[in-house]
Design a protein around this motif. Structure first.
Motif, PDB file in Angstrom:
ATOM      1  N   UNK A  15     -14.924  32.789 -27.328  1.00 46.59           N
ATOM      2  CA  UNK A  15     -14.670  33.767 -26.274  1.00 46.59           C
ATOM      3  C   UNK A  15     -15.854  33.760 -25.309  1.00 46.59           C
ATOM      4  N   UNK A  16     -15.839  32.849 -24.301  1.00 47.00           N
ATOM      5  CA  UNK A  16     -16.975  32.727 -23.378  1.00 47.00           C
ATOM      6  C   UNK A  16     -17.372  34.046 -22.739  1.00 47.00           C
ATOM      7  N   UNK A  17     -18.680  34.214 -22.561  1.00 47.09           N
ATOM      8  CA  UNK A  17     -19.225  35.418 -21.945  1.00 47.09           C
ATOM      9  C   UNK A  17     -18.903  35.412 -20.451  1.00 47.09           C
ATOM     10  N   UNK A  18     -18.104  36.375 -20.010  1.00 47.42           N
ATOM     11  CA  UNK A  18     -17.637  36.425 -18.622  1.00 47.42           C
ATOM     12  C   UNK A  18     -18.685  37.095 -17.742  1.00 47.42           C
ATOM     13  N   UNK A  19     -19.180  36.322 -16.765  1.00 48.85           N
ATOM     14  CA  UNK A  19     -20.211  36.822 -15.860  1.00 48.85           C
ATOM     15  C   UNK A  19     -19.697  36.845 -14.419  1.00 48.85           C
ATOM     16  N   UNK A  20     -18.408  37.146 -14.232  1.00 47.66           N
ATOM     17  CA  UNK A  20     -17.813  37.275 -12.908  1.00 47.66           C
ATOM     18  C   UNK A  20     -17.912  35.967 -12.114  1.00 47.66           C
ATOM     19  N   UNK A  21     -17.131  34.990 -12.518  1.00 45.88           N
ATOM     20  CA  UNK A  21     -17.123  33.695 -11.839  1.00 45.88           C
ATOM     21  C   UNK A  21     -17.869  32.623 -12.597  1.00 45.88           C
ATOM     22  N   UNK A  22     -18.684  33.031 -13.545  1.00 45.94           N
ATOM     23  CA  UNK A  22     -19.399  32.117 -14.433  1.00 45.94           C
ATOM     24  C   UNK A  22     -19.045  32.499 -15.866  1.00 45.94           C
ATOM     25  N   UNK A  23     -18.641  31.530 -16.663  1.00 47.10           N
ATOM     26  CA  UNK A  23     -18.374  31.789 -18.071  1.00 47.10           C
ATOM     27  C   UNK A  23     -19.360  31.001 -18.914  1.00 47.10           C
ATOM     28  N   UNK A  24     -20.165  31.735 -19.667  1.00 51.00           N
ATOM     29  CA  UNK A  24     -21.191  31.105 -20.494  1.00 51.00           C
ATOM     30  C   UNK A  24     -20.580  30.773 -21.856  1.00 51.00           C
ATOM     31  N   UNK A  25     -20.646  29.500 -22.221  1.00 54.50           N
ATOM     32  CA  UNK A  25     -20.066  29.032 -23.473  1.00 54.50           C
ATOM     33  C   UNK A  25     -21.119  28.985 -24.576  1.00 54.50           C
TER      34      UNK A  25
END
Length: 287
Positions: A15-25
């Motif tokens: 569940x990638x960390x959603x950073x508003x346009x960037x998803x940290x895997x």
């Protein structure tokens, strides 16, 4: 499989960390022991950096072995098969960052880089600013103070900008010097399909990407590669479907939707035709 060595790992693959346009895997640090092997895994639609801080090793990408050393930044592209082998005499130490991008100008710039530099032997860049930014992201996870997500998002976007600059400053690949124009165009088409397998609605859209009539590029592709363009496209989609099925995280109907099939049944039929057995018989693997 347990990986031997010191590590810091902030992992959000499920569940990638959603950073508003960037998803940290994933982001972290790994100090290998002699002969540590990170087994080959199948990427989804994300980019990953391996930033060598000490030692030597080999990056495995899509069946190719690429030597890396201190200060090398190796860029893995969406849907790569990726692994690492550490040197026995000089164990590898590296930071890593995996992410996906939805901010359109960054997304399109990275895809252009991935299309041009898809060959594994062209993936190494060097920029100390990238190293420092990834260290900043790792550090933010240790403290999680005010504006934590904003700092991480901006750092990832800055990493993207420096990646694009570094690749655009590279010389034209030597392998292109002796290549025919038709070979370069077909290579560009294959790379584009590999990187954009989720986004291509139909093959006719390749006309806008290449600037050539679809019938022309279809005929040229078959003549140059010996493979029908349609067969390459659907073969690549089924390879990605196979990866997702083996991951076991998505139902077949959702995989079909992501890959543009009309239904789960349509994907199952195509899968069985290619692999000889239905996807329902595939047991999920830890990849």
């Amino acid at each position: 499989m347990k990986l031997d060595g010191y590590k810091i790992n902030n992992c959000f693959i499920s569940s990638p960390l959603d950073l508003d346009g960037v998803k940290l895997v994933q982001v972290g640090r790994f100090f290998c022991n002699p002969d540590t092997v990170v087994p080959v895994g199948l990427h989804s639609d994300f980019y990953e950096l391996t930033i060598v801080t000490e030692g030597k090793g080999v990056i495995l990408t899509n069946g190719e072995k690429i030597p890396v050393g201190k200060n090398d930044v190796y860029v893995s592209f969406p849907f790569d098969r990726h692994g690492i082998i550490s040197s026995k005499d000089e164990p590898l130490k590296y930071d890593h960052l995996a992410f996906s991008i939805e901010v359109e100008n960054y997304k399109s710039a990275l895809k252009a880089v991935a299309t041009k530099y898809y060959s594994p032997d062209l993936r190494i860049i060097a920029d100390p600013k990238i190293n420092l930014l990834v260290q900043t992201i790792i550090g933010e996870f240790n403290i999680e103070k005010e504006f934590f997500k904003e700092v991480v998002k901006n750092a990832v976007l800055s990493v993207c900008a420096y990646i694009v600059r570094a690749f655009n400053e590279k010389a034209t690949p030597e392998s292109w010097n002796d290549a025919k124009e038709s070979e370069i165009l077909c290579n560009r088409i294959m790379n584009y399909i590999d990187i954009n397998v989720y986004d291509i609605e139909n093959l006719q859209s390749l006309s806008a990407v290449t600037g050539y009539n679809y019938n022309y590029i279809s005929t040229l592709f078959k003549k140059t590669t010996g493979i029908k363009l349609r067969d390459y496209y659907y073969g690549r989609k089924l390879e990605v479907a196979d990866m997702l099925i083996k991951e076991g995280k998505l139902p077949i109907c959702r995989i079909a939707e992501k890959l543009g099939y009309s239904s789960g049944a349509a994907l199952s039929k195509a899968y069985k035709q290619k692999y000889g057995f239905p996807p329902i018989s595939v047991k999920p693997q830890n990849v």
